[in-house]
Design an enzyme around this catalytic site. Structure first.
Site, PDB file in Angstrom:
ATOM      1  CB  CYS A 213      -5.220 -17.141   1.742  1.00  0.00           C
ATOM      2  SG  CYS A 213      -4.283 -17.287   3.256  1.00  0.00           S
TER       3      CYS A 213
ATOM      4  NE  ARG B 178      -6.818 -13.653  -2.728  1.00  0.00           N
ATOM      5  CZ  ARG B 178      -7.753 -12.733  -2.639  1.00  0.00           C
ATOM      6  NH1 ARG B 178      -7.869 -11.830  -3.581  1.00  0.00           N
ATOM      7  NH2 ARG B 178      -8.581 -12.708  -1.621  1.00  0.00           N
TER       8      ARG B 178
ATOM      9  CD1 TRP C 146       0.688 -12.371   3.485  1.00  0.00           C
ATOM     10  CD2 TRP C 146      -0.834 -12.321   5.110  1.00  0.00           C
ATOM     11  NE1 TRP C 146       0.988 -11.323   4.304  1.00  0.00           N
ATOM     12  CE2 TRP C 146       0.078 -11.267   5.320  1.00  0.00           C
ATOM     13  CE3 TRP C 146      -1.879 -12.492   6.021  1.00  0.00           C
ATOM     14  CZ2 TRP C 146      -0.036 -10.388   6.384  1.00  0.00           C
ATOM     15  CZ3 TRP C 146      -1.982 -11.607   7.089  1.00  0.00           C
ATOM     16  CH2 TRP C 146      -1.071 -10.566   7.261  1.00  0.00           C
TER      17      TRP C 146
ATOM     18  CG  ASN D 225      -9.227 -15.737   1.104  1.00  0.00           C
ATOM     19  OD1 ASN D 225      -9.898 -15.059   0.352  1.00  0.00           O
ATOM     20  ND2 ASN D 225      -8.457 -15.193   2.012  1.00  0.00           N
ATOM     21  N   GLY D 226      -9.678 -16.733   4.446  1.00  0.00           N
ATOM     22  CA  GLY D 226     -10.539 -16.074   5.429  1.00  0.00           C
ATOM     23  C   GLY D 226     -10.065 -16.403   6.818  1.00  0.00           C
TER      24      GLY D 226
ATOM     25  CD  GLU E  57       2.475   5.568  -2.456  1.00  0.00           C
ATOM     26  OE1 GLU E  57       1.902   5.459  -1.367  1.00  0.00           O
ATOM     27  OE2 GLU E  57       2.592   4.606  -3.248  1.00  0.00           O
TER      28      GLU E  57
ATOM     29  CE  LYS F   3       4.708   1.947  -2.774  1.00  0.00           C
ATOM     30  NZ  LYS F   3       3.345   2.120  -3.057  1.00  0.00           N
TER      31      LYS F   3
ATOM     32  CD  GLU G 282       4.810  -1.260  -0.289  1.00  0.00           C
ATOM     33  OE1 GLU G 282       4.465  -0.365  -1.052  1.00  0.00           O
ATOM     34  OE2 GLU G 282       4.026  -2.136   0.112  1.00  0.00           O
TER      35      GLU G 282
ATOM     36  CG  HIS H 165       6.322  21.856  15.311  1.00  0.00           C
ATOM     37  ND1 HIS H 165       6.233  22.933  16.158  1.00  0.00           N
ATOM     38  CD2 HIS H 165       5.965  22.306  14.084  1.00  0.00           C
ATOM     39  CE1 HIS H 165       5.821  23.995  15.477  1.00  0.00           C
ATOM     40  NE2 HIS H 165       5.660  23.645  14.215  1.00  0.00           N
TER      41      HIS H 165
ATOM     42  CE  LYS I 168      -1.234  -5.277  -6.380  1.00  0.00           C
ATOM     43  NZ  LYS I 168      -0.568  -4.163  -5.698  1.00  0.00           N
TER      44      LYS I 168
HETATM   45  C1  F6R Z   1       1.406  -0.257  -0.702  1.00  0.00           C
HETATM   46  C2  F6R Z   1       0.190  -1.013  -0.907  1.00  0.00           C
HETATM   47  C3  F6R Z   1      -0.774  -1.091   0.221  1.00  0.00           C
HETATM   48  C4  F6R Z   1      -2.220  -0.981  -0.315  1.00  0.00           C
HETATM   49  C5  F6R Z   1      -3.222  -1.195   0.825  1.00  0.00           C
HETATM   50  C6  F6R Z   1      -4.639  -1.020   0.347  1.00  0.00           C
HETATM   51  O1  F6R Z   1       2.205  -0.256  -1.851  1.00  0.00           O
HETATM   52  O2  F6R Z   1      -0.034  -1.571  -1.939  1.00  0.00           O
HETATM   53  O3  F6R Z   1      -0.545  -0.105   1.168  1.00  0.00           O
HETATM   54  O4  F6R Z   1      -2.388   0.269  -0.891  1.00  0.00           O
HETATM   55  O5  F6R Z   1      -3.058  -2.486   1.324  1.00  0.00           O
HETATM   56  O6  F6R Z   1      -4.949  -1.914  -0.682  1.00  0.00           O
HETATM   57  P1  F6R Z   1      -6.175  -1.663  -1.647  1.00  0.00           P
HETATM   58  O7  F6R Z   1      -5.859  -0.464  -2.458  1.00  0.00           O
HETATM   59  O8  F6R Z   1      -6.279  -2.916  -2.471  1.00  0.00           O
HETATM   60  O9  F6R Z   1      -7.374  -1.440  -0.763  1.00  0.00           O
END
Ligand code: F6R
Length: 580
Positions: free
Chosen positions: A2, A27, A73, A99-100, A456, A460, A463, A479, A575
């Site tokens: 948010c 956000r 969010w 926000n919170g 990683e 990607k 997500e 295994h 994010k």
């Molecule tokens: C994946 C992604 C998330 C962030 C995670 C941590 O592409 O962006 O997995 O890496 O939410 O976020 P930060 O780095 O802001 O602590």
């Protein structure tokens, strides 16, 4: 998650607040809304979905000098207009954006005699304010004392030409310019308009007026605060010159890595490596993609400095029975510097009197404030939810960090420079995408540093393309997971370490023997036939985790586009993850 923003000034603030919300959309984008004062009344406009939907509902003639806004969010209550902020109190006296999380909202709700229109904790908060007595600020303070949880709020009162702000745990900042005062959840809302801003500490309050801002502590005493200079903040490059931010940010990686190199080697980045060398061990802690950077950071330190490293996922560390040591440096990696689990672990470590280092991409973020050592990354602002350039700059920064700790950095400076000057953006072959997009079951495998790229790469694809895939160590296949390999399975094998080539070849053979299809990603030839091959440029092994992830980012992006998804705004994600 948010985002909130608020503007008060001599001119109409609607456009500025909507523009601020767009900067905060990373956000959360479940819904958005604004509330403003108009002829002594509070009015609100809300919409479900992205901010462009809200914009369509705001007529050109809507005008107000006192405006608050929110992008959501969803935490409490489903995604619908009733649950969208701003929330207005029962008697229409107050409007709030928040926000919170109000953790005790059910208890508080029971004591309020209101007809709630939404399922949100924020509607409880704003009614709590209305139920208190005194000036609007006093009522906000009294309500805040009763709230357990986190909040950054902006509050309108219908008879007062001011905006009231409060902060606990969630980020909040405010800036004063000649045309008015603006507040928001992060520094990006001030881009191009303000040179300085004030960053709130927990339990600080403020009144924004057209000509300035006054700050108060929880007891109502006025306090003075020092503004921070934001002229150096990287607001640049925020404009979208590609179809999607994710594509733009993938392409910016070579430039971000060059910038990182020059910050360390010619722009004299100040960092106390000597103090860090005294620590005997390191414990890296983070979430998501940043956790993957930590896995590599730990490998670099073990390889170059021969010091013991542990790596933990923040949400696990937080409630785990950890063994703490004062000889250990606790390193928190976070793009945003606001992630709730990461922050909570850093506070836990600080409370034990131990040392905290953070590696963050956003200046003045909450994590930086409590860290003893701050190592910035120079990815520039990352807008797309899926992290790309923030990840590769974290990895590169941690590599340089490890090299400095072992006094190798200066010796290897030319090699580092050659790498950043020669790294090109790597494209993913369209025909190959066509071939592999028919697979619904995908595994990513690798060993050591390639295992991290496998994790990683899979993240990607999950997500943004919503594919059910898994990243795992190549040696673990036998295994259990090998049971899932069949002709409908694609295994993406990442192999960039010559010493492990033979081991990877055996793993590939095992997959082929079960009819699985293999896409090999490597910078050298293997003695095994694979169905598909992506050739990587050949750099020193220490750089290969950065090189190998770029085509995997491209693959995820192209996959998402092919399936018709917006890669910048994946469902159910935001994010900055400020919930636990
Ligand atoms: C994946 C992604 C998330 C962030 C995670 C941590 O592409 O962006 O997995 O890496 O939410 O976020 P930060 O780095 O802001 O602590």
């Amino acid at each position: 998650m948010c985002g909130i923003c608020a503007g008060i000034g001599h001119e109409n603030q609607i456009d500025d607040v909507v523009c601020g919300l767009k900067k905060l959309e990373y956000r959360g984008y479940d819904s958005s809304g604004i509330a403003f004062l108009k002829n002594g009344e509070i009015q609100a406009i809300k919409s479900v979905g992205q901010i462009k939907n809200l914009e369509k509902k705001i007529d050109d003639e809507v005008c107000s000098h006192v405006v608050i806004g929110h992008t959501r969010w969803a935490t409490h209550g489903s995604v619908c207009e009733e649950n969208a902020h701003p929330h207005i109190s029962q008697n229409g006296e107050f409007a709030m954006v928040h926000n919170g999380i109000v953790e005790n909202f059910e208890n508080l709700k029971g004591n309020l005699n209101c007809n709630f229109k939404s399922q949100t904790d924020t509607e409880v908060f704003v009614n709590l304010v209305e139920a208190e007595s005194g000036t609007p600020l006093e009522r906000l303070m009294k309500a805040s004392r009763k709230v357990v949880g986190s909040f950054a709020v902006a509050l309108l009162h219908k008879n007062t030409n001011s905006i009231f702000l409060a902060k606990r745990k969630s980020p909040l900042m405010v800036a004063v310019g000649k045309d008015g005062v603006f507040a928001g959840s992060d520094i990006s809302v001030f881009a191009g308009k303000f040179d300085f801003c004030y960053i709130f500490e927990d339990d600080e309050f403020a009144i924004m007026e057209e000509d300035g801002v006054k700050f108060f502590d929880l007891n109502g005493n006025q306090i003075s605060k020092k503004a921070v200079d934001i002229r150096d903040f990287d607001f640049y490059d925020e404009d979208l010159n590609e179809d999607f931010y994710m594509l733009k940010e993938i392409k910016e990686q070579p430039a971000a890595l060059r910038k990182t190199y020059f910050k360390f080697f010619s722009e004299g980045l100040q960092f106390d490596f000597e103090a860090i060398k005294k620590f005997k061990s390191f414990h890296f802690i983070a979430c998501g993609t940043a956790y993957h950077s930590c896995l590599l950071g730990a490998q670099f330190i073990q390889q170059f400095c021969k010091k013991d490293c542990k790596v933990s996922i923040a949400s696990e560390f937080r409630y785990g029975s950890n063994i703490y040591s004062k000889n250990c440096l606790y390193v928190f990696v976070s793009q945003s510097g606001e992630t709730a689990d990461t922050m909570a672990c850093a506070s836990l470590v600080k409370e034990k009197g131990l040392k905290v280092m953070c590696v963050t991409n956003v200046p003045y973020c909450s994590l930086n404030k409590l860290a003893d050592f701050v190592l910035p990354t120079f990815a520039g602002r990352e807008v797309a939810v899926a992290s790309t350039k923030a990840y590769t700059t974290q990895v590169f920064t941690l590599l340089i960090f490890a090299l400095f700790l072992n006094d190798k950095a200066t010796r290897l400076q030319d090699e580092l420079k050659r790498f950043v000057l020669n790294l090109e953006n790597l494209q993913f072959n369209e025909c190959l995408l066509e071939e592999i997009s028919k697979f619904k079951k995908i595994f990513f495998i690798g060993r050591e540093q390639d295992y991290v790229s496998a994790l990683e790469g899979a993240l990607k694809l999950k997500e943004i393309a919503y594919l059910n895939c898994l990243g795992m160590p190549a040696g673990e296949l036998k295994h259990g997971t090998l049971a899932l390999i069949d002709p409908q399975t694609l295994v993406i094998a990442i192999s960039t370490q010559r010493a492990l080539k033979g081991k990877m070849e055996s793993n590939i053979e095992e997959i082929k023997a079960r009819g699985g299809k293999v896409l090999l990603i490597s910078n050298f030839k293997h003695n095994v036939e694979t169905d598909f091959f992506v050739e990587l440029p050949d750099f020193d092994e220490m750089f290969m985790p950065i090189v190998s992830i770029i085509p995997l980012q491209q693959l995820a992006l192209n996959f998402a586009l092919k399936l018709g998804y917006n890669p910048d705004k994946p469902r159910n994600l935001a994010k900055s993850v400020t919930v636990e």
